[in-house]
Design an enzyme around this catalytic site. Structure first.
Site, short mmCIF file in Angstrom:
data_model
loop_
_atom_site.label_atom_id
_atom_site.label_comp_id
_atom_site.label_asym_id
_atom_site.label_seq_id
_atom_site.Cartn_x
_atom_site.Cartn_y
_atom_site.Cartn_z
N LYS A 227 44.60 20.59 -52.98
CA LYS A 227 43.29 21.25 -52.91
C LYS A 227 43.15 22.19 -54.11
O LYS A 227 44.03 23.02 -54.36
CB LYS A 227 43.19 22.01 -51.59
CG LYS A 227 41.80 22.24 -51.09
CD LYS A 227 41.87 22.86 -49.70
CE LYS A 227 40.51 23.16 -49.15
NZ LYS A 227 40.60 23.98 -47.94
C1 E4P Z 1 37.78 23.92 -45.81
O1 E4P Z 1 38.53 23.29 -46.47
C2 E4P Z 1 37.66 25.38 -45.87
O2 E4P Z 1 38.94 25.87 -45.96
C3 E4P Z 1 36.99 25.94 -44.63
O3 E4P Z 1 36.20 24.97 -44.01
C4 E4P Z 1 36.29 27.23 -44.88
O4 E4P Z 1 35.64 27.63 -43.69
P1 E4P Z 1 35.09 29.11 -43.44
O5 E4P Z 1 33.87 29.30 -44.26
O6 E4P Z 1 34.79 29.13 -41.98
O7 E4P Z 1 36.20 30.04 -43.84
#
Ligand code: E4P
Length: 217
Positions: free
Chosen positions: A83
């Site tokens: 990522k």
């Molecule tokens: C996805 O990969 C992200 O880490 C995640 O969905 C972020 O979500 P949030 O905005 O609830 O922190």
């Protein structure tokens, strides 16, 4: 549509994996912090539980350091997806990892042009954050619609991984648009199965069944 769990909690991941409905897992540094676990250990554990892709995020901000971190992360399991933040360094790293056949998830996407760049960099997944856009008064789901249109216009193979999902309506809207994946907290995945009429109907069926005095086994 694939469902990924957006969590680093092992118990929740095992629980969902047992249902057969879990296609992958996404994590981020904040979720790792929340888990209180060692990053490398917890990712290795998750990768062993889940068959599908497990996103592990780099924390470096420069290309060369991202490459070095990716080298460590990819060894944690055959299903590790690296990522990367949606920055020019992240995109450059995405391009290089894609050339090596490594899965990538480009995260922190908040505009369609950013998603276009990620597709051009060969990302396996693009993660547009719908909830965080909604939080600031923008329409997160409209972004998913725009990305779907752009990717279809050019036949990009990058999969739209809807992130920052907060509730079942986000999932429904993303599915109607044709998003490839939604990553969500375990509670949201479970909430998809709930309906008050299902609970009420089941209670009636069970009570009537008891009145028959019969048993199946
Ligand atoms: C996805 O990969 C992200 O880490 C995640 O969905 C972020 O979500 P949030 O905005 O609830 O922190």
């Amino acid at each position: 549509m694939k469902f990924f769990a957006d969590t680093a909690e092992i118990a929740d991941i095992r629980d969902l994996a047992d249902t057969g409905l879990l296609d992958g897992v996404t994590t981020n540094p904040s979720l790792i912090h929340k888990s209180g676990r060692n990053f490398l250990e917890v990712i290795r554990e998750i990768a062993a539980i889940v068959d599908g892709p497990v996103s592990a995020e780099v924390v470096a901000t420069h290309h060369a350091d991202m490459m070095r971190e990716a080298e460590v992360l990819k060894k944690l399991g055959d299903n590790i997806c690296i990522k990367l933040p949606l920055t020019l360094d992240g995109l450059k790293t995405c391009k290089a990892l894609t050339a090596q056949g490594i899965q990538t998830n480009v995260t922190l996407c908040f505009s369609a042009n950013q998603a276009l760049l990620a597709a051009k960099a060969g990302a396996t997944y693009i993660s547009p954050f719908v909830g965080r856009l909604d939080d600031m008064g923008q329409d997160g789901i409209e972004l998913i619609d725009d990305i779907r249109t752009i990717y279809d216009n050019y036949d990009f193979k990058t999969q739209i991984l809807v992130a920052s999902v907060r509730h079942p309506i986000h999932v429904l809207q993303a599915a109607k648009i044709g998003a490839d994946v939604a990553t969500m907290p375990p509670a949201v995945i479970k909430a998809l199965a709930n309906h008050a009429l299902t609970d009420k109907g089941l209670a009636t069926f069970l009570s009537d069944w008891q009145k028959t005095g019969q048993s199946i086994l």
